[in-house]
Design an enzyme around this catalytic site. Structure first.
Site, short mmCIF file in Angstrom:
data_model
loop_
_atom_site.label_atom_id
_atom_site.label_comp_id
_atom_site.label_asym_id
_atom_site.label_seq_id
_atom_site.Cartn_x
_atom_site.Cartn_y
_atom_site.Cartn_z
CG HIS A 99 -1.73 1.25 1.37
ND1 HIS A 99 -2.94 1.43 0.74
CD2 HIS A 99 -1.50 2.39 2.06
CE1 HIS A 99 -3.42 2.63 1.03
NE2 HIS A 99 -2.56 3.23 1.83
CD GLU A 100 2.03 3.41 3.64
OE1 GLU A 100 2.22 4.52 3.10
OE2 GLU A 100 1.03 3.17 4.33
CG HIS A 103 0.42 6.34 -0.65
ND1 HIS A 103 -0.74 6.91 -1.14
CD2 HIS A 103 0.08 5.74 0.53
CE1 HIS A 103 -1.74 6.67 -0.29
NE2 HIS A 103 -1.26 5.96 0.72
CG HIS A 107 5.67 11.40 -5.39
ND1 HIS A 107 6.91 11.37 -4.81
CD2 HIS A 107 5.46 12.69 -5.77
CE1 HIS A 107 7.44 12.58 -4.84
NE2 HIS A 107 6.59 13.40 -5.41
#
Length: 227
Positions: A99-100, A103, A107
């Site tokens: 999940h991280e 991100h 980006h």
């Protein structure tokens, strides 16, 4: 003095938020007991997904803030994973790590909602810091102008939370897809990944609901006093 019929609904939303937090911990703990068939740890999963996306410049660090402190720092291009996620090889560890990374991929790809979220950060910070003082002062002094300014500033914080929802859901979707695509989980294990990620998403939904309801309450009070 500040009691309003909307407070009953807000209390229910608070109850939902508390339940959501408990659900996150429960699902994470359950997933932590299930070792992923790949045997990979969270840091290994994160690194592999990043490399598959050509994001070798994104670093991974061990977070010192304790459990469930995992996050992606776009300013430093660093993914920080808590120890249970960093070193763990459970379904929960893989889910959170992926999940991280989601991100980080957002980006790198200039995902529109993430770009909008970053642009809104200064307004949200100002709103969340100043709005409570202005609203309290406005109600105590019965000054509609102060209440109105407080509502506008609080609206910025609420909009920020609304923007956050699609960002979080998209990161989770990217996480599941990459875990399957790279063969780090099986189709059967995807169900466990969904449970962990959906529970986490629910906390964002609950906190946003509370903020929206509070904003509606302030607007209703403002209009009642205005009339």
């Amino acid at each position: 003095m500040f009691f309003h019929p909307m407070d009953f609904i807000i209390l229910i939303a608070f109850g939902l938020a508390m339940w959501a937090q408990a659900k996150v911990k429960s699902n994470f703990n359950k997933g932590s007991r299930n070792r992923a068939s790949s045997g990979m740890t969270g840091v290994e999963v994160a690194r592999r997904i990043l490399d598959s996306e050509g994001l070798s410049d994104v670093r991974i660090e061990l977070s010192r803030r304790g459990a469930l402190s995992d996050h992606y720092d776009p300013t430093a291009k660093v993914i920080r994973l808590s120890e249970p996620v960093y070193r763990g090889n459970s379904i929960s560890s893989l889910s959170v790590a992926a999940h991280e990374v989601g991100h980080a991929i957002q980006h790198a790809n200039n995902y529109s909602m993430l770009v909008l979220r970053h642009k809104f950060v200064p307004f949200a910070n100002i709103g969340s810091q100043l709005a409570p003082f202005l609203l309290i002062a406005g109600f105590l002094l019965d000054m509609l102008n102060l209440i109105g300014i407080g509502i506008i500033l609080f609206s910025a914080a609420v909009i920020f939370q609304l923007i956050t929802l699609p960002v979080e859901f998209d990161a989770s979707s990217r996480a599941r897809n990459k875990l399957l695509e790279l063969g780090m989980i099986t189709n059967q294990e995807e169900r466990g990944v969904k449970k962990v990620l959906n529970a986490a998403a629910l906390t964002y939904v609950a906190s946003t609901l509370i903020a929206v309801l509070e904003l509606v309450k302030y607007i209703m009070i403002f209009r009642e006093r205005e009339n």
